[in-house]
Motif scaffolding. Structure first.
Motif, PDB file in Angstrom:
ATOM      1  N   PRO A 151      16.785  -6.767 -14.555  1.00  0.00           N
ATOM      2  CA  PRO A 151      16.297  -5.733 -15.481  1.00  0.00           C
ATOM      3  C   PRO A 151      16.870  -4.365 -15.140  1.00  0.00           C
ATOM      4  O   PRO A 151      17.238  -4.080 -14.000  1.00  0.00           O
ATOM      5  N   ARG A 152      16.954  -3.541 -16.171  1.00  0.00           N
ATOM      6  CA  ARG A 152      17.385  -2.158 -15.950  1.00  0.00           C
ATOM      7  C   ARG A 152      16.333  -1.436 -15.124  1.00  0.00           C
ATOM      8  O   ARG A 152      15.134  -1.558 -15.376  1.00  0.00           O
ATOM      9  N   PRO A 173      32.731  -1.786  -7.859  1.00  0.00           N
ATOM     10  CA  PRO A 173      31.725  -1.909  -8.915  1.00  0.00           C
ATOM     11  C   PRO A 173      30.319  -2.123  -8.377  1.00  0.00           C
ATOM     12  O   PRO A 173      30.129  -2.392  -7.198  1.00  0.00           O
ATOM     13  N   VAL A 174      29.348  -2.007  -9.289  1.00  0.00           N
ATOM     14  CA  VAL A 174      27.954  -2.283  -8.954  1.00  0.00           C
ATOM     15  C   VAL A 174      27.688  -3.764  -9.181  1.00  0.00           C
ATOM     16  O   VAL A 174      28.060  -4.317 -10.221  1.00  0.00           O
ATOM     17  N   VAL A 175      27.054  -4.412  -8.200  1.00  0.00           N
ATOM     18  CA  VAL A 175      26.781  -5.847  -8.280  1.00  0.00           C
ATOM     19  C   VAL A 175      25.316  -6.105  -7.942  1.00  0.00           C
ATOM     20  O   VAL A 175      24.651  -5.267  -7.336  1.00  0.00           O
ATOM     21  N   LEU A 176      24.825  -7.265  -8.344  1.00  0.00           N
ATOM     22  CA  LEU A 176      23.505  -7.721  -7.912  1.00  0.00           C
ATOM     23  C   LEU A 176      23.671  -8.402  -6.565  1.00  0.00           C
ATOM     24  O   LEU A 176      24.498  -9.299  -6.404  1.00  0.00           O
ATOM     25  N   THR A 177      22.868  -7.981  -5.584  1.00  0.00           N
ATOM     26  CA  THR A 177      23.123  -8.460  -4.225  1.00  0.00           C
ATOM     27  C   THR A 177      21.875  -8.355  -3.356  1.00  0.00           C
ATOM     28  O   THR A 177      20.816  -7.876  -3.786  1.00  0.00           O
ATOM     29  N   HIS A 178      22.001  -8.786  -2.123  1.00  0.00           N
ATOM     30  CA  HIS A 178      20.906  -8.805  -1.151  1.00  0.00           C
ATOM     31  C   HIS A 178      20.505  -7.403  -0.714  1.00  0.00           C
ATOM     32  O   HIS A 178      19.336  -7.093  -0.530  1.00  0.00           O
ATOM     33  N   ARG A 179      21.470  -6.546  -0.455  1.00  0.00           N
ATOM     34  CA  ARG A 179      21.304  -5.133  -0.098  1.00  0.00           C
ATOM     35  C   ARG A 179      20.838  -4.872   1.326  1.00  0.00           C
ATOM     36  O   ARG A 179      20.658  -3.725   1.716  1.00  0.00           O
ATOM     37  N   ASP A 180      20.659  -5.908   2.132  1.00  0.00           N
ATOM     38  CA  ASP A 180      20.168  -5.651   3.499  1.00  0.00           C
ATOM     39  C   ASP A 180      20.608  -6.757   4.459  1.00  0.00           C
ATOM     40  O   ASP A 180      19.818  -7.223   5.282  1.00  0.00           O
ATOM     41  N   SER A 234       0.812  -1.216   0.000  1.00  0.00           N
ATOM     42  CA  SER A 234       0.000   0.000   0.000  1.00  0.00           C
ATOM     43  C   SER A 234       0.843   1.263   0.000  1.00  0.00           C
ATOM     44  O   SER A 234       0.453   2.269  -0.600  1.00  0.00           O
ATOM     45  N   ASP A 235       2.003   1.248   0.663  1.00  0.00           N
ATOM     46  CA  ASP A 235       2.817   2.472   0.715  1.00  0.00           C
ATOM     47  C   ASP A 235       4.312   2.141   0.669  1.00  0.00           C
ATOM     48  O   ASP A 235       5.117   2.744   1.379  1.00  0.00           O
ATOM     49  N   ARG A 236       4.689   1.194  -0.173  1.00  0.00           N
ATOM     50  CA  ARG A 236       6.108   0.873  -0.339  1.00  0.00           C
ATOM     51  C   ARG A 236       6.851   2.085  -0.885  1.00  0.00           C
ATOM     52  O   ARG A 236       6.291   2.906  -1.621  1.00  0.00           O
ATOM     53  N   ARG A 237       8.142   2.151  -0.554  1.00  0.00           N
ATOM     54  CA  ARG A 237       8.945   3.269  -1.058  1.00  0.00           C
ATOM     55  C   ARG A 237       9.374   3.073  -2.503  1.00  0.00           C
ATOM     56  O   ARG A 237       9.806   4.013  -3.155  1.00  0.00           O
ATOM     57  N   TRP A 238       9.284   1.829  -3.008  1.00  0.00           N
ATOM     58  CA  TRP A 238       9.623   1.541  -4.404  1.00  0.00           C
ATOM     59  C   TRP A 238       8.891   0.261  -4.809  1.00  0.00           C
ATOM     60  O   TRP A 238       8.495  -0.530  -3.961  1.00  0.00           O
ATOM     61  N   PRO A 239       8.710   0.053  -6.114  1.00  0.00           N
ATOM     62  CA  PRO A 239       8.000  -1.153  -6.560  1.00  0.00           C
ATOM     63  C   PRO A 239       8.766  -2.415  -6.163  1.00  0.00           C
ATOM     64  O   PRO A 239      10.000  -2.432  -6.127  1.00  0.00           O
ATOM     65  N   TYR A 240       8.025  -3.479  -5.863  1.00  0.00           N
ATOM     66  CA  TYR A 240       8.641  -4.744  -5.505  1.00  0.00           C
ATOM     67  C   TYR A 240       8.682  -5.660  -6.729  1.00  0.00           C
ATOM     68  O   TYR A 240       7.654  -5.903  -7.361  1.00  0.00           O
ATOM     69  N   ARG A 241       9.859  -6.174  -7.062  1.00  0.00           N
ATOM     70  CA  ARG A 241      10.053  -7.031  -8.235  1.00  0.00           C
ATOM     71  C   ARG A 241      10.026  -8.487  -7.798  1.00  0.00           C
ATOM     72  O   ARG A 241      11.069  -9.136  -7.701  1.00  0.00           O
ATOM     73  N   PHE A 301      12.622 -13.546  -6.717  1.00  0.00           N
ATOM     74  CA  PHE A 301      12.470 -14.984  -6.529  1.00  0.00           C
ATOM     75  C   PHE A 301      13.491 -15.751  -7.385  1.00  0.00           C
ATOM     76  O   PHE A 301      14.104 -16.717  -6.918  1.00  0.00           O
ATOM     77  N   ARG A 302      13.705 -15.296  -8.610  1.00  0.00           N
ATOM     78  CA  ARG A 302      14.688 -15.939  -9.477  1.00  0.00           C
ATOM     79  C   ARG A 302      16.093 -15.813  -8.893  1.00  0.00           C
ATOM     80  O   ARG A 302      16.893 -16.761  -8.920  1.00  0.00           O
TER      81      ARG A 302
END
Length: 308
Positions: A116-117, A168-175, A42-49, A54-55
């Motif tokens: 995705p970008r 560098p920028v990586v794909l990661t957990h972030r938290d 309802s009030d997320r700060r950004w869209p959830y992918r 999951f992938r």
């Protein structure tokens, strides 16, 4: 939510309290125990992918990253297999545990998973004077403290918006923080992957290492624990970016945005149907109003204390 695919329940789902963003339940069936997370949309700060996360989770689990097995991801519900373990207390972690967390980070960063970008993040909000005024008018219990720190919060927003963040920028957990970790026989288990995405290596290393190296405040920081995270990262094949204040910009910005989000929930003055309870939002605001200025004021101290 339809959870029939998990089997016949032995009882109703049990609420697991304490989440600062979503709501969690434990469900026991003849197929086992599951963690069922009701996402706050309802009030997320950004869209959830959901599909992308999951992938990514499935790839991490297949690669042997210690984590809860991802079972399913819907638009508003996540299901993982329940993991028994001990909560990680808010105190300096054992160096051996911190070393393993560093190894886990390196393994996650090495995964080859497409992403995705996404749009460039917006700069931090600068509406702190208006928020403080609204808090005063509505007689929020933390209004006076916020009003007295408005200039500091504006300075924090400028720092977050302009500080260089070494890649560098990586794909990661972030938290990967204590509240998203379990200790199972003294070894880490990573939970709560919803914030996964691309991030500068320095931001995740600084955030994770500092969180594991400190106590409830910032008066008890163990440099040896901070270094243990980095040593584990190096031992597992990772490379450290150049040192600087940018190591902490992501952590500061995340806490700043989280505090502002909870302020808005408190100003609404009603119990939202999803996300944290109103009392928990007030607690998050008090922690942010008191803790963020302390954190920000010590950045130079940590640079000297924690650099190699």
């Amino acid at each position: 939510m339809d959870l029939s695919f998990l089997g016949t329940p032995s009882g109703p789902p049990t609420r697991v309290h304490g989440g600062y963003a979503n709501r969690m339940y434990r469900l026991d069936t003849e197929q086992g125990s599951f963690a069922v997370k009701e996402l706050n949309l309802s009030d997320r700060r950004w869209p959830y992918r959901a599909d992308d996360v999951f992938r990514f989770e499935r790839a991490a689990f297949a690669a042997g990253v210690p984590m809860a097995e991802p079972i399913s991801a819907g638009t508003d519900t996540l299901v993982h297999r329940w993991v028994d373990g001990e909560r990680v207390p808010e105190e300096p972690a054992p160096a051996a545990y911190a070393f393993e967390v560093g190894e886990v980070l390196a393994r996650i960063h090495a995964l080859d998973v497409g992403w995705p970008r996404v749009p460039v993040e917006e700069p931090p909000a600068r509406d702190w004077p208006e928020l403080a005024e609204r808090a005063t008018v509505t007689r929020q219990p933390w209004a006076a403290e916020l009003a007295g720190r408005v200039e500091t919060f504006l300075a924090i927003a400028r720092f977050v918006g302009t500080c260089e963040r070494p890649g560098p920028v990586v794909l990661t957990h972030r938290d990967i923080q204590p509240w998203n970790l379990l200790s199972r026989q003294g070894r880490p288990v990573v939970l709560d992957w919803e914030l996964s995405g691309r991030l500068e290596v320095s931001g995740e290393l600084g955030s994770t290492a500092l969180s594991l190296a400190k106590g409830p405040g910032f008066d008890d920081i163990r440099p040896a624990v901070f270094r243990a995270v980095l040593d584990g990262y190096l031992a597992a094949g990772g490379a450290l970016p150049s040192w600087g204040p940018g190591w902490f910009a992501y952590m500061v910005g995340g806490w700043l945005g989280h505090t502002r989000w909870n302020i808005l929930r408190c100003l609404a003055g009603v119990e939202a149907p999803t996300g944290p309870d109103l009392a928990l939002s007030h607690e998050a605001v008090r922690n942010g109003v008191r803790g963020l200025p302390d954190l920000f004021g010590r950045l130079a101290e940590w640079e000297e204390l924690l650099m190699p």
